[in-house]
Design a protein around this motif. Structure first.
Motif, PDB file in Angstrom:
ATOM      1  N   GLN A   1       0.829  -1.210   0.000  1.00  0.00           N
ATOM      2  CA  GLN A   1       0.000   0.000   0.000  1.00  0.00           C
ATOM      3  C   GLN A   1       0.862   1.259   0.000  1.00  0.00           C
ATOM      4  O   GLN A   1       0.561   2.215  -0.719  1.00  0.00           O
ATOM      5  CB  GLN A   1      -0.923   0.022   1.215  1.00  0.00           C
ATOM      6  CG  GLN A   1      -2.069  -0.947   1.128  1.00  0.00           C
ATOM      7  CD  GLN A   1      -2.881  -0.980   2.410  1.00  0.00           C
ATOM      8  OE1 GLN A   1      -2.373  -0.706   3.505  1.00  0.00           O
ATOM      9  NE2 GLN A   1      -4.155  -1.331   2.290  1.00  0.00           N
ATOM     10  N   ALA A   2       1.920   1.268   0.788  1.00  0.00           N
ATOM     11  CA  ALA A   2       2.808   2.429   0.836  1.00  0.00           C
ATOM     12  C   ALA A   2       3.471   2.650  -0.515  1.00  0.00           C
ATOM     13  O   ALA A   2       3.586   3.799  -0.980  1.00  0.00           O
ATOM     14  CB  ALA A   2       3.864   2.250   1.930  1.00  0.00           C
TER      15      ALA A   2
ATOM     16  N   LYS B   1       3.772   5.708  -5.634  1.00  0.00           N
ATOM     17  CA  LYS B   1       3.713   5.714  -7.102  1.00  0.00           C
ATOM     18  C   LYS B   1       2.568   6.597  -7.590  1.00  0.00           C
ATOM     19  O   LYS B   1       2.718   7.343  -8.556  1.00  0.00           O
ATOM     20  CB  LYS B   1       3.549   4.289  -7.649  1.00  0.00           C
ATOM     21  CG  LYS B   1       4.701   3.366  -7.363  1.00  0.00           C
ATOM     22  CD  LYS B   1       5.904   3.745  -8.186  1.00  0.00           C
ATOM     23  CE  LYS B   1       7.016   2.740  -7.951  1.00  0.00           C
ATOM     24  NZ  LYS B   1       8.231   3.083  -8.671  1.00  0.00           N
ATOM     25  N   LEU B   2       1.397   6.523  -6.932  1.00  0.00           N
ATOM     26  CA  LEU B   2       0.268   7.359  -7.335  1.00  0.00           C
ATOM     27  C   LEU B   2       0.563   8.834  -7.122  1.00  0.00           C
ATOM     28  O   LEU B   2       0.158   9.677  -7.931  1.00  0.00           O
ATOM     29  CB  LEU B   2      -1.000   6.943  -6.597  1.00  0.00           C
ATOM     30  CG  LEU B   2      -1.619   5.623  -7.036  1.00  0.00           C
ATOM     31  CD1 LEU B   2      -2.801   5.261  -6.149  1.00  0.00           C
ATOM     32  CD2 LEU B   2      -2.055   5.692  -8.489  1.00  0.00           C
ATOM     33  N   ASP B   3       1.260   9.164  -6.038  1.00  0.00           N
ATOM     34  CA  ASP B   3       1.659  10.555  -5.811  1.00  0.00           C
ATOM     35  C   ASP B   3       2.579  11.034  -6.930  1.00  0.00           C
ATOM     36  O   ASP B   3       2.440  12.157  -7.420  1.00  0.00           O
ATOM     37  CB  ASP B   3       2.365  10.713  -4.458  1.00  0.00           C
ATOM     38  CG  ASP B   3       1.401  10.662  -3.290  1.00  0.00           C
ATOM     39  OD1 ASP B   3       0.172  10.772  -3.512  1.00  0.00           O
ATOM     40  OD2 ASP B   3       1.883  10.493  -2.146  1.00  0.00           O
ATOM     41  N   ASN B   4       3.514  10.180  -7.336  1.00  0.00           N
ATOM     42  CA  ASN B   4       4.426  10.544  -8.422  1.00  0.00           C
ATOM     43  C   ASN B   4       3.665  10.748  -9.728  1.00  0.00           C
ATOM     44  O   ASN B   4       3.928  11.708 -10.460  1.00  0.00           O
ATOM     45  CB  ASN B   4       5.513   9.483  -8.609  1.00  0.00           C
ATOM     46  CG  ASN B   4       6.504   9.451  -7.463  1.00  0.00           C
ATOM     47  OD1 ASN B   4       6.617  10.388  -6.692  1.00  0.00           O
ATOM     48  ND2 ASN B   4       7.208   8.340  -7.331  1.00  0.00           N
ATOM     49  N   VAL B   5       2.724   9.864 -10.028  1.00  0.00           N
ATOM     50  CA  VAL B   5       1.926   9.992 -11.250  1.00  0.00           C
ATOM     51  C   VAL B   5       1.107  11.278 -11.188  1.00  0.00           C
ATOM     52  O   VAL B   5       1.020  12.019 -12.171  1.00  0.00           O
ATOM     53  CB  VAL B   5       1.018   8.752 -11.447  1.00  0.00           C
ATOM     54  CG1 VAL B   5      -0.006   8.991 -12.540  1.00  0.00           C
ATOM     55  CG2 VAL B   5       1.866   7.530 -11.769  1.00  0.00           C
TER      56      VAL B   5
END
Length: 84
Positions: free
Chosen positions: A59-60, A65-69
């Protein structure tokens, strides 16, 4: 959570690791049957802790990765007269 099950090859590999550990670290031998019983004990009693840790780590990683995207998508925005 369903019980943790290992296939025959996985079980053999884990049993060998347990036997190696007993021999190298404890200077004792342990048979295949007791080693498999020890493996099953850890799977039954502590497997959920390791499983949950893996889920939290996954999850972390996904959050990162979602924050980077999200940051990369935001960087694609073109300037306009509209101000947020």
């Amino acid at each position: 959570m369903q019980p943790i099950k290992f296939d025959r090859d996985e079980t053999k590999a884990i049993v060998a690791e347990i036997q190696d550990y007993f021999r190298e670290e404890l200077d004792q031998s342990i048979g295949a049957m007791p080693a498999e019983m020890l493996m099953q004990f850890f799977a039954d009693k502590m497997g959920a802790h390791f499983y949950n840790r893996g889920l939290h780590d996954a999850q972390a990683l996904i959050r990162k990765k979602l924050d980077n995207v999200s940051d990369e998508i935001f960087a694609l925005e073109q300037p306009t007269r509209y101000v947020r």
